[in-house]
Structures are given as C-alpha cells and as structure tokens.
Design a protein around this motif. Structure first.
Motif, PDB file in Angstrom:
ATOM      1  N   LYS A 194       3.179  11.795  13.501  1.00 50.09           N
ATOM      2  CA  LYS A 194       3.540  10.599  12.745  1.00 50.09           C
ATOM      3  C   LYS A 194       2.283   9.992  12.132  1.00 50.09           C
ATOM      4  N   LEU A 195       2.285   9.795  10.812  1.00 47.70           N
ATOM      5  CA  LEU A 195       1.127   9.247  10.115  1.00 47.70           C
ATOM      6  C   LEU A 195       1.320   7.755   9.853  1.00 47.70           C
ATOM      7  N   PRO A 196       0.233   6.990   9.836  1.00 51.78           N
ATOM      8  CA  PRO A 196       0.327   5.582   9.450  1.00 51.78           C
ATOM      9  C   PRO A 196       0.841   5.454   8.010  1.00 51.78           C
ATOM     10  N   PRO A 197       1.444   4.331   7.668  1.00 48.74           N
ATOM     11  CA  PRO A 197       2.042   4.178   6.335  1.00 48.74           C
ATOM     12  C   PRO A 197       1.046   4.095   5.190  1.00 48.74           C
ATOM     13  N   PHE A 198      -0.246   3.908   5.487  1.00 53.94           N
ATOM     14  CA  PHE A 198      -1.221   3.834   4.390  1.00 53.94           C
ATOM     15  C   PHE A 198      -1.923   5.174   4.156  1.00 53.94           C
ATOM     16  N   TYR A 199      -1.388   6.266   4.687  1.00 53.45           N
ATOM     17  CA  TYR A 199      -1.876   7.607   4.359  1.00 53.45           C
ATOM     18  C   TYR A 199      -0.978   8.219   3.295  1.00 53.45           C
ATOM     19  N   VAL A 200      -1.566   8.961   2.378  1.00 51.22           N
ATOM     20  CA  VAL A 200      -0.781   9.766   1.450  1.00 51.22           C
ATOM     21  C   VAL A 200      -0.401  11.036   2.202  1.00 51.22           C
ATOM     22  N   ASP A 260      -7.218  -4.777  10.119  1.00 50.94           N
ATOM     23  CA  ASP A 260      -7.109  -4.840  11.570  1.00 50.94           C
ATOM     24  C   ASP A 260      -7.441  -3.507  12.232  1.00 50.94           C
ATOM     25  N   VAL A 261      -7.033  -2.413  11.613  1.00 54.24           N
ATOM     26  CA  VAL A 261      -7.319  -1.092  12.188  1.00 54.24           C
ATOM     27  C   VAL A 261      -8.823  -0.837  12.267  1.00 54.24           C
ATOM     28  N   GLY A 262      -9.588  -1.429  11.369  1.00 54.59           N
ATOM     29  CA  GLY A 262     -11.031  -1.195  11.346  1.00 54.59           C
ATOM     30  C   GLY A 262     -11.779  -1.832  12.497  1.00 54.59           C
ATOM     31  N   GLN A 389      -0.557   3.145  -5.344  1.00 50.94           N
ATOM     32  CA  GLN A 389      -0.685   1.855  -4.664  1.00 50.94           C
ATOM     33  C   GLN A 389      -1.695   1.940  -3.512  1.00 50.94           C
ATOM     34  N   ILE A 390      -1.623   3.014  -2.750  1.00 50.64           N
ATOM     35  CA  ILE A 390      -2.514   3.192  -1.599  1.00 50.64           C
ATOM     36  C   ILE A 390      -3.966   3.320  -2.039  1.00 50.64           C
ATOM     37  N   THR A 391      -4.240   4.180  -2.998  1.00 56.69           N
ATOM     38  CA  THR A 391      -5.631   4.406  -3.418  1.00 56.69           C
ATOM     39  C   THR A 391      -6.205   3.190  -4.143  1.00 56.69           C
ATOM     40  N   ASN A 392      -5.377   2.500  -4.923  1.00 56.99           N
ATOM     41  CA  ASN A 392      -5.859   1.296  -5.607  1.00 56.99           C
ATOM     42  C   ASN A 392      -6.179   0.191  -4.613  1.00 56.99           C
ATOM     43  N   LYS A 393      -5.328   0.023  -3.598  1.00 59.35           N
ATOM     44  CA  LYS A 393      -5.554  -1.023  -2.603  1.00 59.35           C
ATOM     45  C   LYS A 393      -6.856  -0.781  -1.846  1.00 59.35           C
ATOM     46  N   TYR A 394      -7.177   0.483  -1.613  1.00 57.06           N
ATOM     47  CA  TYR A 394      -8.380   0.789  -0.855  1.00 57.06           C
ATOM     48  C   TYR A 394      -9.657   0.456  -1.632  1.00 57.06           C
ATOM     49  N   GLN A 395      -9.641   0.670  -2.925  1.00 59.28           N
ATOM     50  CA  GLN A 395     -10.877   0.521  -3.704  1.00 59.28           C
ATOM     51  C   GLN A 395     -10.945  -0.741  -4.555  1.00 59.28           C
ATOM     52  N   HIS A 396      -9.818  -1.366  -4.808  1.00 59.92           N
ATOM     53  CA  HIS A 396      -9.791  -2.555  -5.672  1.00 59.92           C
ATOM     54  C   HIS A 396      -9.066  -3.679  -4.947  1.00 59.92           C
ATOM     55  N   ARG A 397      -9.821  -4.692  -4.549  1.00 57.91           N
ATOM     56  CA  ARG A 397      -9.276  -5.727  -3.679  1.00 57.91           C
ATOM     57  C   ARG A 397      -9.476  -7.123  -4.271  1.00 57.91           C
ATOM     58  N   LEU A 405      -0.160 -10.248  11.276  1.00 57.64           N
ATOM     59  CA  LEU A 405      -0.381  -9.103  12.156  1.00 57.64           C
ATOM     60  C   LEU A 405       0.816  -8.781  13.039  1.00 57.64           C
ATOM     61  N   GLU A 406       1.658  -9.765  13.289  1.00 60.27           N
ATOM     62  CA  GLU A 406       2.844  -9.510  14.099  1.00 60.27           C
ATOM     63  C   GLU A 406       3.855  -8.652  13.335  1.00 60.27           C
ATOM     64  N   LYS A 407       3.991  -8.930  12.044  1.00 61.56           N
ATOM     65  CA  LYS A 407       4.949  -8.197  11.219  1.00 61.56           C
ATOM     66  C   LYS A 407       4.306  -7.025  10.477  1.00 61.56           C
ATOM     67  N   ASP A 408       3.001  -7.100  10.281  1.00 62.92           N
ATOM     68  CA  ASP A 408       2.313  -6.143   9.412  1.00 62.92           C
ATOM     69  C   ASP A 408       0.966  -5.745  10.023  1.00 62.92           C
ATOM     70  N   PRO A 409       0.960  -5.042  11.151  1.00 61.99           N
ATOM     71  CA  PRO A 409      -0.310  -4.696  11.819  1.00 61.99           C
ATOM     72  C   PRO A 409      -1.197  -3.767  11.005  1.00 61.99           C
ATOM     73  N   TYR A 410      -0.630  -3.068  10.026  1.00 59.76           N
ATOM     74  CA  TYR A 410      -1.430  -2.177   9.181  1.00 59.76           C
ATOM     75  C   TYR A 410      -2.049  -2.902   7.975  1.00 59.76           C
ATOM     76  N   CYS A 411      -1.769  -4.206   7.862  1.00 56.95           N
ATOM     77  CA  CYS A 411      -2.348  -5.013   6.762  1.00 56.95           C
ATOM     78  C   CYS A 411      -2.016  -4.422   5.390  1.00 56.95           C
ATOM     79  N   ILE A 412      -0.754  -4.279   5.120  1.00 58.32           N
ATOM     80  CA  ILE A 412      -0.298  -3.705   3.853  1.00 58.32           C
ATOM     81  C   ILE A 412       0.114  -4.788   2.861  1.00 58.32           C
TER      82      ILE A 412
END
Length: 461
Positions: A194-200, A260-262, A389-397, A405-412
């Motif tokens: 099972k992969l986290p939702p922010f992986y392609v 949060d994962v970091g 969406q994933i790659t843009n979020k990682y590099q452009h913030r 964090l209770e509803k969205d622990p992956y910070c999406i």
C-alpha cells in the motif's frame, strides 16, 4: 551461646544481602538510544504498516511506552543529531543546515554525563561536529559497508561492566537510508504493498518501495541484535532504552520537508520498573527532550541551559500532557542538488500543522526532485492530472500552509485560504514567531548564512 552466634551471623548475612540490594537499586541506570536513518514512522508495523516486517520493534513496543506524536526539529540527518545530542535548538546551537556543526562552547550530553561517572559512546553514523562539542569516550563509525560495528558495542559494554561504570550508548544505524541495497526485497510483493496517497503509483515506485521496506527489516534486525546483547549481559533491567525512527524516508514529501511525514518520528521507550509495559501516549514530545530526560534519570543536573523538557513525569504517569506545540525548520541551502535557498518553518499542535515557506517564489529542489523516479513522475504528469497535482505541490508551494492532522495526516489539503481558519493561523503564527525569536532565527537572513555553519558545502546525505 551457639544460637546467639548463629543469630548474629544470620543478621550479618541479612544486612550484607540488604546492602547489595540497596546498592543495586541505587546503581545509576544505563542509557541506550538506537536510531534508524530516514525511516517514515508509519512504515513500521507497530505504527500501522500492514506491509513492513519489524518484529523486534513491534515486540519492544509491548515492553514500554509508544509515543504517537513524537517530533524532531529538522527533517535532515545532521541538524537532527545535533539537536538530539545537545538538547539545544538548531539555530541556537548553529547546527541548522545539513552537514553542519555546532558552535564552539555548545555542550553535548557527554559534557553533562561524564563528570557523573558515565562512559558515553557513539557507535554508527555520526554527522555531528566538532569534537570539542562531542567528546565521546568511544566513537566507532559505520563499517565500509555501512553496517553497525557490533564488536565495538561488545567491547564498550564489557569495559563498562569491568569498571563498574554506568554508560550512555548511542547506536545509530544507516538504514533505511538510500541506496536501499540491504535486506531482501523479495519478502515484499510490489503489486500488493500500500502506497501513501502522495506517491505517483507506477511500477518503479512500487519496486523502490519494496527495497525500502527490505532495508527497514534489516534495520529491525540490527535493533534486535542490540537488545539481545543487553539481555545476554544481564543489563536490560537496569537500562533505559529508546528507539527512534528519525525523519521521513527519501521519497518526496518526507525527508527535506516540514510536512508531518518529514518531522514525525517513531519514539518508543522502555524503562523496566518505571514504565508500565504496553503503554501508549499521544503527548507531544520532541528529540530535544532526550538529553534532559536522560539527565534526570541519571540524577545529573545540566551544566548549561537546555531547550528540551524532561519526559520523566510523563513516563512515570505523573502527567498526561507534555507540550502545547512542536517546532521544526528546514534549510535547503547547501543540500545535495538543493535550491539556492528555500527555508521552511513550521509549528504543530495535536490537531494542526502550520507551515511558512520563506521564499515561495523559488522552486523547491533536492536530490529526490532531481532523481530518476521523480523525473518519471513529471513525465507522467504531462498527461495525468493526479501526477501533475502531486509533482506541482512538491516543488511549487504557497507562502503559508495549514493542515488538519486528524483528518489529513499526509498534509494534502491546504486549508490556509479558508476564512474560518484565520484565528488558527494567527495563533500558530504567533507561536512560531516567538520560537524563532527565542532561537535567534532571522528567517531568510538565517537561511543565507547556512554555508557558514556547514562542515562541507557540497556532498550531502
């Protein structure tokens, strides 16, 4: 007369045995800390992973207290280790970039414990400097194959036993740090993990993830070896043992970030006779708390100011809560293939994580964003909306981010622009600015001074 002599002899023997028991009870405990390297906390079985194989860590959690909200001050190896071993915030000690060094005059745990009769050792990965700040009684680096020198562990423990000295031992693994070449990936099925939702989700992501899980399993066996040695030497009952997972892994959105994962870490502590086995705590705790905790357990007063707060009242059940906030920072300047500057500051409580990106117009880069896997993700992003969406979020913030964090622990889902969250942002921004000011953190100006605090400016892990 014979009976009287017998009674006296028996009383003397009882007194002698009583003295031995008292001496054993008063003997200072050994302090042992094992730390993984680049291991996302939720990729351990006891923290929820259904795929990972970590039998030793899972069993260890049944013997102590497992913290569900443990954090570190930076999502990189070097500042994390300085912070952990000094109990001082990264910017305050000067050790805030990667491959960093603490200011001369900074005191580490060795300075506090050695005058109290402790032998203090670091065996494994170091990434701390200079030697004047970390005057170990023994430092044994990783082997050429990046393995822990367990022969050095044996030697250190035996010398301490022979000299009847308590010890403080840091055993720091290099796993599961890339290149993920240890362990057996065939233990894991790439099609089923099972992969986290922010992986392609592509085959290469899955195969790499299995190699990473294999190295977690390898690290778990290292931890098991350490615990076995304490048992064999009959030291476990008089040893406080801490397990830490360090920052998130080397996939995007973990290491190098203040999501949060970091900065969220596994933290499990065993203290026989003082901690009820199988406990769980959701109190906010931080790596900066380890030094004051060890010192209180050892009955040693610190020789300088510490920024952390002892966990002893929490561990012994006197209190349920520890801190209101946890703080973290990321300095991208100077990291391998990193942006010229991209400073990040963050604060979190139990519910929210607030992030400030100091230079949002810059592009966030590091060894992951420039690697083959992320480049494949970006190629897919040209035609796939989710990957884009994933790659843009990682590099452009944006400048400000807020996550539940209770509803969205992956910070999406960034909630910063929602009007109803204005007061939350104001509260957390105030706490973050106060922390920065207390550390002497000037934001972007501090980022631009990063090279002055680095042992080397280029090669970076």
């Amino acid at each position: 007369m014979k009976n009287i002599k017998s009674k006296i002899a028996f009383a003397a023997l009882a007194l002698s045995l009583s003295s031995v028991v008292i001496a054993q009870e008063n003997k200072k405990p050994n302090l042992v800390l094992f730390m993984a390297d680049d291991c996302s906390y939720y990729d351990l079985g006891v923290y929820g992973s259904k795929d990972s194989k970590t039998p030793n860590i899972d069993q260890f959690a049944k013997e102590g207290v497992r913290f569900t909200k443990a954090y570190q001050a930076a999502p990189m190896c070097s500042p994390t280790r300085h912070n952990l071993m000094t109990g001082v915030w990264p910017v305050k000690s000067g050790a805030y970039p990667n491959h960093t060094m603490a200011k001369e005059g900074t005191l580490s745990i060795a300075h506090h414990l050695k005058p109290a009769g402790y032998q203090v050792a670091l065996i494994g990965k170091s990434h701390v400097a200079p030697e004047s700040v970390f005057p170990w009684d023994l430092y044994a680096p990783l082997s050429k194959s990046n393995d822990i020198n367990f022969a050095a562990v044996d030697s250190f423990i035996n010398v301490c036993k022979e000299n009847d000295q308590p010890f403080c031992l840091f055993v720091t693994s290099n796993q599961p740090h890339t290149p993920w070449n240890k362990g057996n990936p065939e233990m894991f099925n790439p099609e089923e993990v099972k992969l986290p939702p922010f992986y392609v989700d592509v085959p290469k992501t899955r195969s790499q993830f299995c190699k990473y899980l294999a190295e977690i399993n390898y690290m778990d066996s290292e931890f098991g070896t350490l615990l076995k040695k304490l048992d064999e030497e009959k030291l476990a009952d008089n040893s406080v043992v801490v397990y830490l997972s360090e920052q998130g892994n080397s996939f995007p959105f973990a290491k190098w970030t203040c999501y949060d994962v970091g900065v969220h870490s596994a933290c499990i502590i065993r203290w026989p006779g003082n901690i009820k086995a199988g406990m769980e705590s959701d109190a906010l705790v931080e790596y900066v708390d380890v030094v004051p905790t060890f010192l209180e357990i050892a009955g040693v007063k610190p020789k300088s100011h510490l920024d952390g707060k002892s966990l002893v009242p929490l561990l012994t059940g006197k209190v349920k809560e520890h801190k209101e906030y946890t703080f973290s920072l990321q300095t991208t300047r100077g990291i391998n293939k990193g942006s010229a500057y991209y400073g990040i500051r963050s604060v979190a409580d139990k519910k929210y994580r607030y992030i400030v990106n100091l230079t949002p117009d810059a592009v966030f880069k590091n060894v992951e964003s420039e690697g083959a896997l992320f480049k494949e993700w970006k190629e897919i992003a040209e035609t796939d909306a989710n990957a884009r969406q994933i790659t843009n979020k990682y590099q452009h913030r944006p400048g400000v981010e807020l996550y539940d964090l209770e509803k969205d622990p992956y910070c999406i889902n960034n909630l910063a622009e929602k009007p109803e969250n204005k007061k939350i942002i104001e509260r957390m921004d105030k706490a973050l600015k106060e922390w920065m000011a207390s550390c002497g953190d000037k934001g972007q100006a501090t980022e631009l001074e990063a090279f002055e605090h680095m042992v080397g400016r280029h090669a970076n892990k």
